[in-house]
Design an enzyme around this catalytic site. Structure first.
Site, PDB file in Angstrom:
ATOM      1  N   GLU A 191      35.683  42.618  38.778  1.00 33.33           N
ATOM      2  CA  GLU A 191      36.859  42.740  37.910  1.00 33.33           C
ATOM      3  C   GLU A 191      36.644  43.812  36.839  1.00 33.33           C
ATOM      4  OE1 GLU A 191      39.502  39.875  34.936  1.00 33.33           O
ATOM      5  OE2 GLU A 191      37.501  39.250  35.570  1.00 33.33           O
ATOM      6  N   HIS A 192      35.553  43.694  36.096  1.00 37.85           N
ATOM      7  CA  HIS A 192      35.223  44.651  35.036  1.00 37.85           C
ATOM      8  C   HIS A 192      33.901  45.327  35.377  1.00 37.85           C
ATOM      9  CE1 HIS A 192      37.261  41.210  32.863  1.00 37.85           C
ATOM     10  NE2 HIS A 192      38.051  42.213  32.498  1.00 37.85           N
TER      11      HIS A 192
END
Length: 436
Positions: free
Chosen positions: A318-319
């Site tokens: 995600e990040h």
């Protein structure tokens, strides 16, 4: 080959817990479909001890709640929403309507049309995630969505004033103090007092995420969401203390949040681990961050930066935070991620809270095939066609007739034949055979 200084628990151990969540959500959805407001109220009482006369806040209630929020909090909300709005507007401006002429008098085009309504879920519970109001509501309004209905749960029986203020300032048309599966279900299927919306957006816990998954198709959703994830890429130039702090910043989201370090320096990897073990006991959120790091934390050592980028892509996290000497290399080298955070001057927490890009992002490997929530998610790209030149219509009719008959679609073929006959004097043999 990557070497693991620290590994996570086996994936099968994580998957086993999801089946029970799915069954419980399925039962709640069925109950709300059948019993509407009565079921919604029952679940709100059960899970949140909350049963007001109306779940929807009135204009007067909203004004009173917002008036009680400290000025600095309101100013900060306005600042962040300006960042989100500015970036979302730039995205919208980049989405152009088009119209081209492919043959004389044959015009094809597309337009970007907002959905007629959106439901924005803003999580509460232990953490009142005011930032999710910015990400879901501001973005919808920039897209031109005419009706945005926002839900957030009460927190221990209290109204989350800052969250309500964020929803209001973001432009929510309706605000409901309602949380969990019951909120998502009410927005999706509609009840006597909560009109349905065609799309749902916003993060949530495992139950909210599963409800959105089961409702997908009946309504649109922003994306399938799982636990928050962070992956840090670091070389020997990185500050291990900064890397450790940033990994823990996302681990505090929940006990199942993966936090991964991929580094070209074994020495740095071990130093990061030492910092994390030292910092964890003093964290106010250690009840979440501790189990997350214990069960889902990983430290991976690789030989080269190219291998680090390939390894990071395999996670499709995600990040992805890039703490290297030349962080912008990741823009060229990587392609599977929700959002990149380049260099020590930025961090994932900026994306979560203040910088302006959207923090609703793909998890559990979904970054392999989708990006996160953005203004385009609230828009439908719809096409139109127009033929005003009779010769072009006759030509298309002839080709359509032949192409359709190859596929044994006689009805389609005849639609083309009619235009070839009317505009190009072609015979309608099948019409003559019918005795017309």
């Amino acid at each position: 080959m990557p070497r693991f200084l620290k590994s996570a628990v086996p994936p099968a151990q994580v998957t086993a817990a999801r089946a029970d969540v799915a069954d419980r959500v399925r039962a709640i959805l069925a109950d709300i479909r059948e019993n509407g407001d009565e079921a919604v109220r029952r679940y709100s009482e059960k899970f949140d001890n909350w049963s007001p006369e109306s779940f929807r806040l009135s204009t007067e209630e909203i004004e009173r709640i917002v008036a009680g929020v400290p000025r600095q909090v309101l100013d900060d909300i306005r600042f962040v929403q300006k960042q989100v709005r500015t970036f979302a507007q730039a995205q919208r401006d980049a989405m152009l309507d088009i119209e081209i002429e492919t043959l004389p008098g044959v015009r094809l085009g597309h337009r970007h049309v907002p959905v007629s309504g959106a439901g924005a879920y803003v999580p509460g519970g232990r953490y009142p995630l005011t930032a999710s109001a910015h990400m879901t509501i501001v973005t919808a309004k920039v897209a031109g969505v005419p009706r945005t209905a926002a839900c957030t749960p009460p927190i221990r029986g209290e109204i989350p004033a800052a969250t309500v203020a964020a929803m209001h300032l973001a432009g929510a048309d309706e605000i409901y103090l309602l949380g969990g599966v019951q909120a998502v279900a009410a927005l999706a299927v509609g009840t006597e007092t909560i009109p349905a919306v065609p799309m749902l957006a916003g993060p949530g816990n495992a139950y909210v995420a599963e409800a959105k998954r089961q409702l997908f198709g009946e309504v649109g959703i922003d994306l399938f969401a799982g636990p928050t994830e962070i992956l840090v890429i670091a070389d020997e130039h990185a500050d291990p203390f900064v890397a450790a702090v940033d990994l823990l910043s996302q681990a505090e989201h929940g006990p199942d949040s993966p936090a991964v370090l991929v580094t070209t320096s074994e020495e740095l990897g071990r130093e990061v681990e030492r910092h994390i073990e030292r910092l964890l006991p003093g964290m106010p959120t250690k009840d979440f961050a501790g189990p997350a790091w214990r069960d889902h934390g990983q430290i991976v050592v690789v030989d080269t930066l190219d291998e680090a980028f390939r390894t990071a892509d395999s996670y499709a996290s995600e990040h992805v935070e890039v703490l290297t000497e030349n962080p912008r290399q990741a823009l060229e080298k990587m392609h599977d991620y929700g959002a990149l955070f380049l260099g020590e001057g930025t961090c994932v927490s900026y994306g979560d809270k203040v910088i302006g890009t959207n923090h609703v992002l793909p998890t559990r490997g979904a970054a392999r095939y989708t990006g996160g929530l953005w203004v385009g998610k609230y828009l439908k790209t719809v096409t139109y066609q127009e033929v005003t030149d009779t010769a072009s219509s006759a030509l298309l009719g002839e080709v359509c007739g032949r192409a359709a008959r190859v596929e044994l679609f006689e009805g389609h073929a005849r639609s083309g034949d009619v235009r070839a006959a009317k505009y190009g004097d072609r015979p309608l043999t099948w019409n003559e055979e019918a005795g017309a």
